[in-house]
Design an enzyme around this catalytic site. Structure first.
Site, short mmCIF file in Angstrom:
data_model
loop_
_atom_site.label_atom_id
_atom_site.label_comp_id
_atom_site.label_asym_id
_atom_site.label_seq_id
_atom_site.Cartn_x
_atom_site.Cartn_y
_atom_site.Cartn_z
N HIS C 131 45.08 -50.28 -50.79
CA HIS C 131 43.95 -51.21 -50.79
C HIS C 131 43.61 -51.58 -52.23
CE1 HIS C 131 39.41 -51.94 -50.14
NE2 HIS C 131 40.08 -53.05 -49.88
N CYS C 155 37.43 -44.14 -50.95
CA CYS C 155 36.81 -45.32 -51.58
C CYS C 155 36.33 -46.31 -50.52
CB CYS C 155 37.79 -46.03 -52.52
SG CYS C 155 38.13 -45.06 -53.99
N HIS C 156 37.23 -46.70 -49.61
CA HIS C 156 36.85 -47.70 -48.62
C HIS C 156 37.29 -47.32 -47.21
CE1 HIS C 156 37.23 -49.68 -52.56
NE2 HIS C 156 36.07 -50.19 -52.22
N GLY C 157 37.58 -46.03 -47.02
CA GLY C 157 37.82 -45.53 -45.67
C GLY C 157 39.12 -45.96 -45.02
N PRO C 170 40.75 -50.73 -44.50
CA PRO C 170 41.06 -52.02 -45.11
C PRO C 170 42.45 -52.12 -45.75
CG PRO C 170 39.61 -50.76 -46.54
CD PRO C 170 39.77 -49.96 -45.29
#
Lengths: 412, 252, 191
Positions: C131, C155-157, C170
């Site tokens: 990502h 950080c963003h799963g 993501p």
């Protein structure tokens, strides 16, 4: 300066140019100050060196920025990081040699530029501030070059830094504290190297700012010219473009051949062999010399047996240039019409070069005595010869205008 | 104008007098090197012989810290040869998972192994004199490569009246003539693979060529790019001169 | 005086002084001079730009050797390669089975487990989330391993499975498998 009727270039009627200029008249400035800028029609090739100096400033800043991306300002890493640039970085050797020899080229160009100004009286009214700004650029260049020379952290870097910073210890009372402050410690060491790197990176941009002011001042009254007389009308002037753009470009190309010769085929000759030895604070090289462009001043420093006296005289050698416009009492600008001045001018050039030679020798015997004689002559030029020449010299008649130099046989 | 010429002549005289007075360093002759000049290239065979001399003789005392094994591509070795050669030497690596430093065979990316772990160890083993690092020796001595060659071949019996102290040796070109290093290159000190006779002069020449390479490994790239740049600039200068003439023609 | 314009291209620049302003020859001369100068400037510029590319010493260090001898099933090690973390995991049979079973699952970036591991027990991954470049968690037993038992980027799963494939979140791509070769049964060279 004669009134000059500005006729805009064709591109000035372009709608986009007009739109921009209505908000920020940058195209108009370029057109007026660079393209249509009226320059004396008789500038000779000695007038190329101003633009050459400008080009060198750009070359030094650009090569310097790319070198800085790989340089490490730490006493443990500096020498090796420079060697890494030379050995491993793509075209690193080219960047390094451009920068290293570029400093010498920059000084050659600037010294010729200054000498041209001195010969043709370019410092005289109304160009005194222009002259001062040039001298400030010169001083900033010297500081930049000195600190840049320290960065590779070779033997000459270290000992040059030690000797030059110690000059300030000659000042009474505060000298020692100033030197400690300059070093950030009790000897030239990591803090010194670190701050020198920071300042070496900063000062070129200060120089660039000074160059802007220098050009601004230049464009107020326009360039001096080999005849040293003011333009009488439009027939004495030609637009900068294409006449001087092409002449400057041609001069630049010739200059680049010389520069490229040093960069590619003789990159070590202007430097000192000792600087390829890593700095060693325990061992001083047997013969410390600054880079060639500082040698005349170094000779003046050593000509005086007194520490403070030598330092003062060395700085005085540059300081005296600031009052040159008033020490030269002649009303005629150009050396071309001053037969006696011309002789003294060339004596001065020889004296300065001889000082440079003396600066490279051990300070004993003939070089020392010669250095002292030349130091006296150097100062006498400004303090005795120039003031007196203005009174005693009978200049040749000046031509009526730049466009009609044939009316009086030009001296050559 | 006449006075000016007189002056120049006078200055020239003074300068030449001063030069004569100032030069007291020993003289040494310039040698012919294949890598000199605008089109110079290193003699690959000499480089490889020179590396052999360095490896078998000089490296016993002298480090060469700027050189890595991969740089030997410049003397004409291929990747496999470099790998094999590097593996002959050990490099200290670590710390490993136990926190210990350990020895492993060198890789092409490793530096040449220094004979001593630090300068003090080098001094202690050499009677107090520090054998200088050789990476840049061909350009950090006045006279450069010619000096290095002259030094290596400059050992002689001390002349009458010169006493050579214990641990020192007489050399014709070393500043002060007394050098701590014993004559490093003895006849037939190495056996060349290509059958070249290993005379002192031959070995000195070869190893100096190698040292010139280690000091300026980019020399060949520099020369070849330089010739191109020069040709380019000559043409550009010609074009600009013609353009300048054209533009200024109507003016005079 | 003036020569025909057609002859201009064949004569050398600098000759033919008889031309007046604005003739084709003049234009050709200026254009070639300007083009020549510009070419030189661009080529010089290339040297500057190229100096920012990886240098010889950086390129020389672009491979690294890793010994897997001490690794036990279920253990992971992280090694540095080109300044980035590389995850090497000795997978348990269950993890391998799970990864193989998921070959047929609905994958965002379809790849079989076989294609991702040269020897099925050792999984070698570049430990950089596809990502935005964070380092996913999951190397230590106490780390979160995400919903698919592999790695989880905090950080963003982004959730990666036991083959390092993106399953949720993501990130657009599976964790990259760097180029590596087995030098012997228990040593690999990455790069």
């Amino acid at each position: 300066m004669a009134k000059y009727d500005y006729v805009p270039s064709p591109f000035m009627s372009n709608p986009i140019v007009k739109w921009v200029d209505h908000r920020l008249p940058i195209f108009e400035m370029v057109d007026q100050q660079l393209i249509k800028y009226p320059a004396p029609r008789n500038l000779n090739y000695w007038w190329n060196f101003g633009s050459l100096a400008g080009v060198m400033l750009v070359v030094m800043i650009l090569s310097g920025i790319f070198l800085a991306m790989n340089y490490q300002p730490n006493t443990l890493a500096a020498f090796d990081s420079v060697e890494r640039i030379m050995r491993d970085v793509n075209y690193g050797w080219l960047l390094r040699y451009m920068h290293m020899n570029g400093a010498s080229m920059f000084f050659v160009v600037v010294y010729i530029h200054i000498a041209r100004g001195m010969y043709y009286g370019s410092y005289k009214a109304p160009r005194e501030i222009l002259w001062w700004l040039g001298l400030l650029i010169f001083l900033a260049m010297m500081a930049t070059a000195f600190m840049g020379y320290v960065l590779p952290w070779g033997q000459m870097s270290f000992w040059g830094a030690t000797v030059i910073t110690n000059l300030f210890s000659a000042l009474p009372l505060v000298g020692k504290s100033i030197v400690t402050w300059l070093w950030g410690g009790f000897s030239v060491d990591n803090p010194t190297l670190n701050r020198f790197f920071a300042l070496h990176y900063l000062l070129p941009f200060v120089i660039a700012g000074l160059v802007m002011l220098h050009l601004w001042a230049l464009h107020v009254h326009g360039s001096n010219n080999p005849l040293g007389i003011d333009a009488k009308g439009p027939q004495d002037k030609i637009p900068f473009h294409p006449y001087y753009t092409v002449k400057d470009a041609f001069g630049l190309s010739v200059f680049l051949i010389v520069y490229a010769y040093f960069v590619f085929f003789n990159p070590y000759v202007l430097g000192d062999a000792d600087n390829w030895i890593p700095a060693n604070p325990m061992v001083t090289p047997p013969h410390i010399v600054p880079e060639w462009y500082f040698l005349p001043f170094y000779a003046i420093l050593r000509a005086v047996p007194d520490k403070l006296g030598g330092v003062l005289l060395m700085f005085g050698a540059i300081a005296i240039l600031f009052v040159l416009p008033w020490l030269d009492t002649s009303r005629v600008r150009s050396g071309r019409f001053r037969p006696a001045f011309r002789v003294f001018f060339w004596v001065f050039i020889v004296v300065t070069i001889t000082l440079g030679w003396c600066g490279a020798q051990l300070p004993e015997g003939i070089p020392l005595i010669l250095g002292q004689v030349c130091t006296v002559l150097y100062f006498a030029h400004f303090l005795v010869f120039l003031p007196l020449l203005g009174w005693f010299e009978r200049p040749r008649p000046l031509p009526a205008s730049i466009a009609e130099p044939v009316l009086t046989p030009a001296a050559k | 104008m006449r006075s000016f010429k007189l002056l120049l002549a006078g200055a020239a005289l003074v300068l030449s007098l001063g030069t004569a007075q100032a030069s007291e360093a020993p003289e040494f002759p310039r040698q012919h090197w294949s890598h000199d000049g605008f089109f110079g290239t290193f003699d690959r065979a000499a480089l490889q012989r020179g590396y052999q001399v360095y490896k078998e003789v000089c490296s016993a005392c002298h480090s060469m810290k700027q050189m890595r094994f991969r740089n030997l591509a410049g003397i004409g070795l291929d990747e496999a040869q470099i790998k094999a050669l590097a593996a002959e030497f050990e490099t200290t690596d670590g710390p490993n998972d136990d926190g210990e430093m350990f020895q492993r065979p060198s890789r092409p990316s490793d530096r040449f192994r220094s004979p001593f772990s630090n300068d003090n160890a080098a001094r202690a083993a050499n009677g107090g004199a520090l054998p200088p690092d050789l990476s840049l020796i061909a350009k950090n001595r006045k006279g450069g490569q010619d000096y290095v060659y002259a030094l290596l071949t400059g050992y002689a019996d001390a002349p009458q009246g010169v006493t050579v102290p214990e641990g020192m040796h007489f050399n014709k070109v070393f500043p002060g003539h007394l050098i701590a290093m014993n004559q490093p290159i003895q006849p037939d000190a190495v056996t060349y693979a290509d059958g070249t006779k290993a005379s002192v002069e031959q070995m000195a020449k070869d190893v100096t060529t190698f040292l010139a390479f280690t000091a300026s490994p980019h020399l060949e790239a520099r020369n070849s790019l330089g010739v191109k740049v020069m040709l380019f600039l000559f043409v550009l200068t010609g074009l600009l001169y013609a353009a300048k003439r054209k533009i200024w023609k109507g003016l005079h | 005086m003036a020569q025909p314009a057609t002859s201009t291209l064949t004569t050398s620049p600098g000759g033919g002084r008889q031309h007046e302003d604005g003739t084709p020859r003049r234009d050709f001369l200026y254009l070639s001079a300007a083009a020549f100068g510009a070419t030189g400037a661009v080529l010089t510029g290339w040297a500057f730009v190229h100096s920012m590319n990886p240098s010889a010493d950086v390129l020389a260090l672009s491979s690294t050797e890793v010994s897997l001898a001490a690794l036990q099933p279920g253990q992971s090690i992280t090694v540095t390669w080109r300044g980035k973390p590389v995850f090497v995991r000795y997978r348990t049979p269950e993890e391998i089975a799970k990864a193989k079973a998921d070959d047929k699952a609905d994958l965002r970036d379809p790849e079989t487990d076989q294609a991702r591991a040269k020897k099925e027990q050792f999984l070698v991954l570049l430990g950089v989330c596809t990502h935005l470049g964070c380092v996913p968690l999951g190397q230590k037993p106490t780390d979160p391993h995400g919903e698919f038992g592999g790695w989880f980027c905090p950080c963003h799963g982004s959730h990666y499975d036991t083959s390092g494939r993106i399953r949720k979140g993501p990130a657009p791509k599976n964790l990259e498998v760097p180029a590596y070769t087995y030098l012997n049964d228990t040593t690999i060279r990455i790069g």
